[in-house]
Design a protein around this motif. Sequence first.
Motif, short mmCIF file in Angstrom:
data_model
loop_
_atom_site.label_atom_id
_atom_site.label_comp_id
_atom_site.label_asym_id
_atom_site.label_seq_id
_atom_site.Cartn_x
_atom_site.Cartn_y
_atom_site.Cartn_z
N LEU A 150 -44.51 36.96 4.77
CA LEU A 150 -43.12 36.95 4.30
C LEU A 150 -42.89 38.17 3.43
O LEU A 150 -42.91 38.11 2.20
CB LEU A 150 -42.83 35.66 3.52
CG LEU A 150 -42.88 34.37 4.34
CD1 LEU A 150 -42.68 33.16 3.45
CD2 LEU A 150 -41.81 34.39 5.43
N GLY A 151 -42.71 39.30 4.09
CA GLY A 151 -42.48 40.53 3.36
C GLY A 151 -42.22 41.66 4.33
O GLY A 151 -42.54 41.57 5.52
N VAL A 152 -41.55 42.72 3.83
CA VAL A 152 -41.35 43.93 4.63
C VAL A 152 -41.69 45.11 3.72
O VAL A 152 -41.76 44.96 2.50
CB VAL A 152 -39.89 44.06 5.15
CG1 VAL A 152 -39.55 42.91 6.07
CG2 VAL A 152 -38.89 44.14 4.00
N TYR A 153 -41.93 46.28 4.31
CA TYR A 153 -42.27 47.44 3.50
C TYR A 153 -41.02 48.16 3.01
O TYR A 153 -40.03 48.27 3.72
CB TYR A 153 -43.13 48.43 4.29
CG TYR A 153 -44.52 47.93 4.58
CD1 TYR A 153 -45.36 47.53 3.55
CD2 TYR A 153 -45.00 47.87 5.90
CE1 TYR A 153 -46.64 47.06 3.80
CE2 TYR A 153 -46.29 47.41 6.16
CZ TYR A 153 -47.10 46.99 5.12
OH TYR A 153 -48.36 46.54 5.37
N LEU A 154 -41.12 48.65 1.77
CA LEU A 154 -40.11 49.56 1.24
C LEU A 154 -40.91 50.81 0.87
O LEU A 154 -41.67 50.82 -0.08
CB LEU A 154 -39.42 48.96 0.01
CG LEU A 154 -38.37 49.82 -0.67
CD1 LEU A 154 -37.19 50.09 0.25
CD2 LEU A 154 -37.85 49.13 -1.94
N ARG B 84 -37.44 53.59 2.35
CA ARG B 84 -37.07 53.22 3.73
C ARG B 84 -37.75 51.90 4.07
O ARG B 84 -38.93 51.71 3.82
CB ARG B 84 -37.50 54.31 4.71
CG ARG B 84 -36.84 55.66 4.44
CD ARG B 84 -37.35 56.71 5.43
NE ARG B 84 -36.88 56.44 6.80
CZ ARG B 84 -37.39 57.04 7.87
NH1 ARG B 84 -38.38 57.90 7.75
NH2 ARG B 84 -36.91 56.77 9.08
N VAL B 85 -36.94 51.00 4.65
CA VAL B 85 -37.43 49.66 4.94
C VAL B 85 -37.97 49.62 6.37
O VAL B 85 -37.32 50.09 7.29
CB VAL B 85 -36.28 48.64 4.78
CG1 VAL B 85 -36.76 47.24 5.14
CG2 VAL B 85 -35.73 48.66 3.37
N TRP B 86 -39.19 49.09 6.52
CA TRP B 86 -39.75 49.00 7.89
C TRP B 86 -40.78 47.90 8.02
O TRP B 86 -41.32 47.41 7.03
CB TRP B 86 -40.35 50.34 8.32
CG TRP B 86 -41.56 50.83 7.55
CD1 TRP B 86 -41.56 51.53 6.40
CD2 TRP B 86 -42.94 50.67 7.91
NE1 TRP B 86 -42.85 51.81 6.00
CE2 TRP B 86 -43.72 51.31 6.92
CE3 TRP B 86 -43.61 50.06 8.99
CZ2 TRP B 86 -45.12 51.33 6.95
CZ3 TRP B 86 -45.00 50.09 9.02
CH2 TRP B 86 -45.75 50.73 8.00
N ARG C 196 -43.59 52.26 13.98
CA ARG C 196 -42.88 51.57 12.90
C ARG C 196 -41.44 51.29 13.34
O ARG C 196 -40.83 52.11 14.03
CB ARG C 196 -42.82 52.44 11.65
CG ARG C 196 -44.18 52.75 11.08
CD ARG C 196 -44.03 53.67 9.87
NE ARG C 196 -45.34 53.90 9.25
CZ ARG C 196 -45.49 54.47 8.06
NH1 ARG C 196 -44.44 54.87 7.37
NH2 ARG C 196 -46.70 54.65 7.56
N ASP C 197 -40.93 50.17 12.90
CA ASP C 197 -39.52 49.86 13.18
C ASP C 197 -38.74 49.94 11.88
O ASP C 197 -38.81 49.05 11.04
CB ASP C 197 -39.43 48.45 13.78
CG ASP C 197 -37.99 48.07 14.11
OD1 ASP C 197 -37.10 48.96 14.06
OD2 ASP C 197 -37.74 46.88 14.41
N ILE D 53 -50.44 52.85 10.37
CA ILE D 53 -49.45 52.61 11.43
C ILE D 53 -48.64 53.90 11.59
O ILE D 53 -47.91 54.30 10.69
CB ILE D 53 -48.52 51.43 11.08
CG1 ILE D 53 -49.37 50.16 10.86
CG2 ILE D 53 -47.49 51.21 12.18
CD1 ILE D 53 -48.57 48.93 10.47
N PRO D 54 -48.79 54.59 12.71
CA PRO D 54 -48.06 55.86 12.89
C PRO D 54 -46.55 55.63 13.00
O PRO D 54 -46.11 54.52 13.32
CB PRO D 54 -48.62 56.42 14.20
CG PRO D 54 -49.29 55.29 14.89
CD PRO D 54 -49.64 54.26 13.87
N ASP D 55 -45.80 56.68 12.71
CA ASP D 55 -44.34 56.57 12.65
C ASP D 55 -43.71 55.97 13.91
O ASP D 55 -42.79 55.17 13.80
CB ASP D 55 -43.73 57.95 12.39
CG ASP D 55 -43.30 58.07 10.93
OD1 ASP D 55 -43.78 57.25 10.12
OD2 ASP D 55 -42.47 58.95 10.63
#
Lengths: 248, 637
Positions: free
Chosen positions: B352-356, B292-294, B313-314, B308-310
Motif C-alpha cells: 500500500l504505497g507508491v513512489y514519490l 514524480r509519482v510512479w 516505470r509507470d 527498475i529502469p525508466d
Amino acid sequence: MKLTLRIWRQKNAQDKGGLETHQLDDVSPDMSFLEMLDVLNEDLLEKGTEPIAFDHDCREGICGTCSLMIDGVPHGPDRGTTACQLHMRTFKDGDTLTIEPWRAKAFPVVKDLVVDRTSFDRIIQAGGYVSVNTGGAPDANLIPIPKAEADVAMDAAACIGCGACVAACKNASAMLFVAAKAGHLGHLPQGEVEKKARARAMVHQMDEEGFGACTNTYDCEAACPKEISVEFIAELHRDYRKGLFSGR
Amino acid sequence: MQLESKVPAGPLTEKWDKHRAEMKLVNPANKRKFRVIVVGTGLAGASASASLAELGYDVDAFCYQDSARRAHSIAAQGGINAAKNYPNDGDSVWRLFYDTIKGGDYRSREANVYRLAQVSNHIIDQCTAQGVPFAREYGGLLDNRSFGGAQVSRTFYARGQTGQQLLLGAYQALMRQVHLGKVSIYPRSEMLDVVLENGRAVGIVTRNLMTGEVRSWAADAVVLATGGYGNAFYLSTNAKGCNVTAAYRAYKRGAGFANPCFTQIHPTCIPVSGDHQSKLTLMSESLRNDGRVWVSKTTGDKRAPGDIPDDERDYYLERRYPSFGNLVPRDVASRAAKQVCDEGRGVGSSGLGVYLDFRDSINRVGEDGIRQRYGNLFHMYEKITAENPYQVPMRIYPAVHYTMGGVWVDYNLMTTIPGLYAIGEANFSDHGANRLGASALMQGLADGYFVLPYTIGDYIAQAGPSGAKSTDAAFTDVESEVNERTRKLLTRKGKRTPDSFHKELGKIMWDECGMSRNAEGLKQAIQRIPELREEFWESVRVTGAREELNQTLEKAGRVADFLEFGELMCRDALQREESCGGHFREEFQSEEGEALRDDEKFAHASVWEFKGDGAEPALHKEELEFENVTLTTRSYK
C-alpha cells in the motif's frame, strides 16, 4: 525489543510522586516513543490500572505539546527531534529508560508526566507580538526584506514552545524561548519598531514567572528539537540593554 | 429546518461590498457591552478572537490544548493561497475563485467562494504586518510556489511550516488582546455542549481538563472554530486530540450538519507501518512540484526502486493527466494511487504505497536546492521511516486529512441556530466536495480576520444582548446532562478500552466510507456502527475520577461522539448517488474509472437535522445556484 521503563507517577500537584517500573516485552523498532507509551497504557487500562498521563497532540514534531525527559535528556537522545518523532529503533533491546516530566519551578507538574506551561503564554502576552490590528495593513511587497534576514527570522520563528530549553537548563532559564521570539520579530522591519520594549517586557515577565537566569552553558541549544541557535540569546542581551537605557 | 443562504442580490463581484455597506453596525462604545465565546484557537478561532477583541467586544476563548498556540492548524506545511498575481502569471481574484469552485467539483456556494478569493490578498498583507516570515526572493519580495489544481503559482509559504507561522501570527495577536484585557483565555477546556435560550445560542458548557470542573459560560454569541472530524477514521493526519464533539453537540441542539461524507484523502502521506500506528504523517503536497509519482509497470515487482529502469516505470499521473501531471488535485491523485495498488503494483512491504521520486529534480537543481525547499520534510520522512529520501524515493500513500463537510452556515457564517457561528474547517462552506491545497489556511484566516468580525456585528446590532446568565435554568439543565453522561462513562467498568472502539470504528469508516464507497458497504456500516455503539456503552472501561486530569475520560467522550457521527457520515454517503470530489461511489464512474457527477440530482448541499437519539435524521437540501460558472466535467487531462 524488551524494555524496562522507569516512569514518574504523581497523582497531582500536591502529591510527592515517584518512579514506577514497567516491563515491555514486545516493542517494535518502528514505533514512535509515544506509540510505545500508548501500548503500555492500553495494557494498564485493560488491567484496570490508571494509564500514565502524558501530553501529546500532533505527533509530527510541530505542536510542541509532548514534553518527556528521557534518561535525563529533554525529548530523548536524538538531536533535533521531539519525543513524538523519536523512534524506538534509537534504543537497544534490554535497555532501561527513565521517563520524567519537565522539571522547573515555572512548569509545575499537573499529573504524572504532564506539566503546566502557561507561563510561556504569559511571556508572549507581555510583548511577543507586533502591535498591529486586523485591517489596514499595507501591501505585503511594500517593504522588501533581504532574503538572508528573512531566513534568520524564520530560523528563530521555528521555535515550537515545548520548553525543552528550560528543562535542559540547570537554572531552568527560558532565555532561548524568549530570545527565539525576540529574534524572530526583531529581524523583520515589522517587528523592529518595538524591539527594545519587547525585549524588556518579555525578560521581565520571564523573571516574574520564576525562570532562572542564563549562565551561557548552552544546554538549551543542545536540547532544542528545532536546533535554535544561542546566538539569539546574545542578540536579546543587546536589545535588552538598549531597552533599559533608551526607556522605550 | 429553514436553510436560507442569505446570499446578497446583485452581481457576484459586488455582493460582499454591497453586503458590507448594508450591514448594521454596533457603536464602538457599545461593543464592550457584548461578550462573544470563541471555541478553538486555530487559525480561524485565534484570528476571530483577536479581531473581535480589537473591535471592542469582550471575548472568552477556549481550547483543549495546553496553549492556544498548539491548535492543529500549526501542522499545515505547504502554504496559503492568494490572488496577488505577484509572479505575473495571469492570476486574478476570478481565477482563484474559479479554480476553487472547480476544484470543489461544483459543490460549494459561488458567493462564499468569490468572497474568499477577494479577501485572500488582505490575509497576506495582514500576516506580513504581523511578522510572519514568509519565504522571499533574493530581491526581498515574497516568493510563490505552485500547488495542486492550479496552473499559476499563488501559494505563499514559510519553509515547510506555513501553518505554524500563520498560527503564531494569529496566536500572538490573540495574546496581545489577552494582555490588554479584552480576551480571557481558557486552555485545557473542552466544550461539551452549547446552550440555547428561546432558540438562540447563549453560551456553552465546558469541562476543565485539569480539574474536571464542569462550568457554564454565558454570552451574546457563540463561535465554533473547532476544526474537522477526520479522526472519525482513527488514523488520519489530524492531531490526536482533534474531535467532532463541539460540532456534533451543536448538531444535536438543532444546527444543520452539511455534507458529512465529504472528506479529503490526502495523496502524500507516509504509509502505515504496523498495528501500533497512532496517526499518519503528511508529506506536504508541495513535494509534488518536484517529486514524480510512479510504480512499476509490472504487478508484484519486488525489485528495489533504483533497479527498475525508466522504461519499466509507470509515471501514472503524468500518463493519465498530461496537462496537470503530478499536480492533479488531491482526490484525483489519491484515487489513482489506490487504483495502482489495487492492481497489485503498490510498493513497500504492505503493497500500500507508491513512489514519490526526487531523482530528476536533484539532478536538475542539486541536493542543496531540494534541501532549501523541503529540508524539514525530508528530515521528518527520514526520522519516521529510517530511509534517506535524497537517495531512495519516498513511499507515500493516501490518508484522511481534511473534512470539507461541517456545520451548515449561511453567507454570514451563522448556523441554523441564531447566534451560533461556525468558522474554518468546522463549517462546510467553501471547499465543496474537494479542497485544493493551501486553501484551508486561506479559509480559516478569511473567516476569522475578514468575514466574521463584520457579520457578527450585524447580528449583535439586530438581536441585542442575550441577557443570559450562567445560572439560568437552561445552563444548569445542560450541565446536569453533561454530568450524567460523564457519570455513565465512569461507571461502565467494562473490559474494552476507548481506543479499541475507536480503532474498530476507524476500520469500518476507512473500509466502507473511505477512498471509494458503495451502497452495499455503506448499508453494512450503517448497521454495524450502532451495534458497536451499543457495545461501547455496555463494555467501555474508563478508570480514574471525574474531578481530575483524566485523559481516558476525555478520550471516551470523544469516541462516544464519533460512534454516533460516523453513522451520519455513512448515511450521507449512501444518499449521495453520484461521485464528486472526495466522494467516490463505485457505482458512478466512467469506463476509464473517472468520477461521474450528477448535477441534475445532486447540485445541492445535503443538510442533516437531528431528530432524536435512535431516530433517523431528516435530510434537507440547499440547492446550489451557479450563475457565473458553467458546470463542466472536471478534467485535468
